[in-house]
Each structure stands twice: as structure tokens, then as C-alpha cells.
Enzyme design. Sequence first.
Site, short mmCIF file in Angstrom:
data_model
loop_
_atom_site.label_atom_id
_atom_site.label_comp_id
_atom_site.label_asym_id
_atom_site.label_seq_id
_atom_site.Cartn_x
_atom_site.Cartn_y
_atom_site.Cartn_z
N ASP A 17 0.86 -1.18 0.00
CA ASP A 17 0.00 0.00 0.00
C ASP A 17 0.90 1.23 0.00
O ASP A 17 2.08 1.15 0.36
CB ASP A 17 -0.89 -0.01 1.24
CG ASP A 17 -1.66 1.27 1.42
OD1 ASP A 17 -2.43 1.63 0.51
OD2 ASP A 17 -1.48 1.93 2.46
N ASP A 19 -0.28 5.07 0.84
CA ASP A 19 -0.55 6.11 1.83
C ASP A 19 -0.51 5.53 3.25
O ASP A 19 -1.27 4.62 3.59
CB ASP A 19 -1.93 6.73 1.59
CG ASP A 19 -2.03 7.36 0.21
OD1 ASP A 19 -1.02 7.88 -0.26
OD2 ASP A 19 -3.13 7.31 -0.38
N ASP A 169 -1.73 -0.48 6.06
CA ASP A 169 -1.80 0.29 7.31
C ASP A 169 -3.22 0.58 7.76
O ASP A 169 -3.41 1.18 8.83
CB ASP A 169 -1.05 1.62 7.15
CG ASP A 169 -1.82 2.63 6.32
OD1 ASP A 169 -2.02 3.76 6.78
OD2 ASP A 169 -2.22 2.27 5.20
#
Length: 495
Positions: A17, A19, A169
Amino acid sequence: MKETTVTQLPLQAVLFDMDGTLVDTERLWWEAVEQVAGRALTEADEPEVLGRPVEHTADWLAAATGAPSADLAEALHREFADRVRTGIVPRPGALDLLDALARDGVPTALVTASPRAVADTVLEALGASRFAVSVTADDTDRTKPAPDPYLAACRALGVDPAACVAVEDTRTGVSSAEAAGCTVLAVPSLAPIEPAPGRTVLPSLEGVTTQRLRTLPTAAPPSPELRVMSWNLWYGGTKVHDHLAKQLKVIAETGVDVVGLQETYGTAAQDLADALGWYHHRAGENLGVISRYPITAAFGDPDIGFYGAAGVRIGVGERQVDIWTAHLDYTPYGPYESAFDGLAAAELIAHEEVRLAQMRDALRRIEEAADPAVPVVLVGDFNSPSHLDWPEVEWPVTKAAQEAGLSDSYREAHPDPATRPGHTWSPIHVLHEDGSGRPEPQDRIDFVLHRGLRVVDSETYVGGDPRPWPDVEHNEWPSDHAAVITTFSLRELRE
């Protein structure tokens, strides 16, 4: 909980991922949304903001503010891009791990819910050559939490998702990666993430090596079980503040696979499915089915009114299961007539004619759509007690279903109604609504019936500690019914 197996993962690729995982942009995105929203965000806003594509958050803000969604999306793009250009900071350990994977010959992909324009800005800062593939919100029809982005990355790399580690996250991203079949390393940035089978949670990427990724606990092969929920949403949940987030929390915490819905208020099935990345079928203004597994057929009248039944066929691996949801008329209500009016059994039974006709219609439709090789599940709010619970009253609605070959999964799991009454009406109504102070009759009127499956377990479910009516606006449980959840084995089908 499913067991985990610690093995040497045949690591074919690592999927990152962007961001909040590789670069510290999650906070920049949060700040951009706050700027456009014109207010401080709270924890309740997280499901609509974290891990979501710009268009989803723009639609959410549009619903709250009345501003055009396209204008809000443009403003979000602008605010976020401005912050990204001036504030990209790699997350601790991220570049070291990327360099280690390159040295060890493990390909990597960038998988993000951000648009291509933002992803390219970040790739330029990190070094686009670090990634063999990049997948953005512009590259798949559905983005996170649907599995599509991770599946697209695996196809582009020519790898098996089960032999990949996804690094995420947010809960939304974790759901996407797990739905694709990846092992997950979660490094939470803002909101906490709990460990789970096939999911390791670490505070940062510092010190993470290729070998560490190869030895992450992987999820056991999917269990051949199906968890089915029946849930009356109570005006779509609109009586309770922030109902969609609370409904999603219930579905996540219970780990159900398919939900037969009643009182959807028209759009709830699609709203929930879109947020989960699931499949859905809507029938009329009141009924729906959502499923993590593909819906391969729809049954019944799609324009059905408030009461009735609708069904789907879902594909669970090589197996198929028919799932029907039903909502029957609520008046006259037998438990009131028994408790308040003192009607005898014969009168109570006679007053079930409307619901009995609706049940017979549902059973007829089920038979018309049935395949002898496909098990059937019928869930719903019948607004009628069970003949298995009242020895003195042969309630005809549930008896008709039994005579049609449908078994009551809750009573299979808990045969004695005295020790396990399984009441579903009502977790919020303690006293009758008429103000008389009379206790509200509690009863089991929501069901998960089946034909052709083996019951592993069945339970009624209410989340939190709901306050009684009318002080319900802030309840964690967004319904006036308890849900019913049954776990079926797909390994051992009944004849």
C-alpha cells in the site's frame, strides 16, 4: 478462530500500500479531508476516510453537505496533491525493506486506492524503478476494500496471491488484501488493527527483512464453512446515529459470509456491499442479500413490496447455496394477543393466516428455483413465534416451513427452548410502547432455516449494551431485533 500455520512462505512478491504504509501521507489525506469538510474529523469518520478512494470520500461529504460530489472530489485532489508535493516523508524502514527485496530478487508492486496522478507523484519521489507494477484507483472497477486491486497486481506480476505478502496500514486495505488471499503484514498508521490468522501486526517496518516476510504466519486454507446472518436493520438503521459504520462493525466482528436483510430502507444492501466490497441483490424497498461470495443468480420478484421473500444463489468455491430472505407482516402479533388479550391457541393460530399465506408463497418460490443438488437457506423476520418454542401453540408459519423440509438451525444447535430461548424481539423494548408499563413479550421471531446443510453452531447476536427505547440514538447496536447467525459446514452436506 481458524488456526494459523507457520511455514516458509514461497514468497513470490510483496505488494505495498502507499498512503501511510510507504510514505507518511495518511495524515496529509486526513488534513486534506478536514480542510474540504470544514471541520475536524473524529474516529467515527474513519470508515469513510482512511483507505478510501477520493470519489468515495467526496460522495460521503456530498451526502452530508449537499455540495456537488464532483466539486468536492476536485477540491480533495487539489488539497491532497498540494500537501504531497511538499510533505512526502518515507515511513520508517520502508526504503530499507524495498532495497532488501530488490537485492533478494523479490518483485514488488504498489497497490493504492489513490488516483494515478497522486500515485505517480509519490512514485517519482520514491523511485518508480523500485516497483515492477503499480495499481491505482483508476486501474480497477472496484478499489479497496474489494480484492480487485491486489488481484490485478498479482495478475500483472504473474504470481499467486497466496504466495504474496501485502503490507497495509488500514483496516480497509487489510480487508482488500485478505479477500484477495494474501498474507498480510499490517503496520497501523492512525487507526489500530488487530492481529488475526494470516495477519501480523507490527509497529513499523524497521528491521523487517525478506526472511521475516517469508516466515510470517499464513492463514490456514479456507474452512469449508458458511456463516449466514439474518438481520432486520430497522428502517435501514436510521434510528441510530452513524448507523452504517455500526452495521459494518457488526459484520466485521461477527465474520459472517452472507447476510439476509430485512427493512433495508431501499438502499442498505447496496450501501453495505459497496463499503465491504461484497456482492448484493436488492428486491423492492425492504429486502436484500449481501455476500462476500459471488451471486450467480437472483430469484423471486425483484419489485416485491414491503413483505415477501427474495433469493439468490451464491458460489462458494465449487459449491453453490441458495440464500433466501423473508419479511412477513407484523399484524396481528401473536405474542401480544396471547400476553395482553389472553387469546387461546386456536384463535392465535387462526390469526396467522396472512403470514401463513406469505410463507407459503415464499416456499413456492423457493421450490420453483430449487436445484436438488443445491442446499437452501431461508432467513428472515417472520413476526411469528416458533411451534418448537411454544408447546401449547402449533404456530403454523414455522410449521409450514418444517413440513416443506426446512430445519430450524437455532433449535438444532439448542434444542431446549427453556434453557436457550434465543429471543430476537427485542433487545431495546423492555416495556410495551403504549406507555402502560407492561413488560414487552420477548420471543424468537427471526430465523435461519435450511435444507441440505449441517449446522455447526447457531447464536443470536446483539453488539454492545443497547439502551432501551426511546433512548436509542447512540446505541452501538443499530437495530430493534437481535440478529441470528448460523455456521454451516459445507464439507458434509445432508441428504
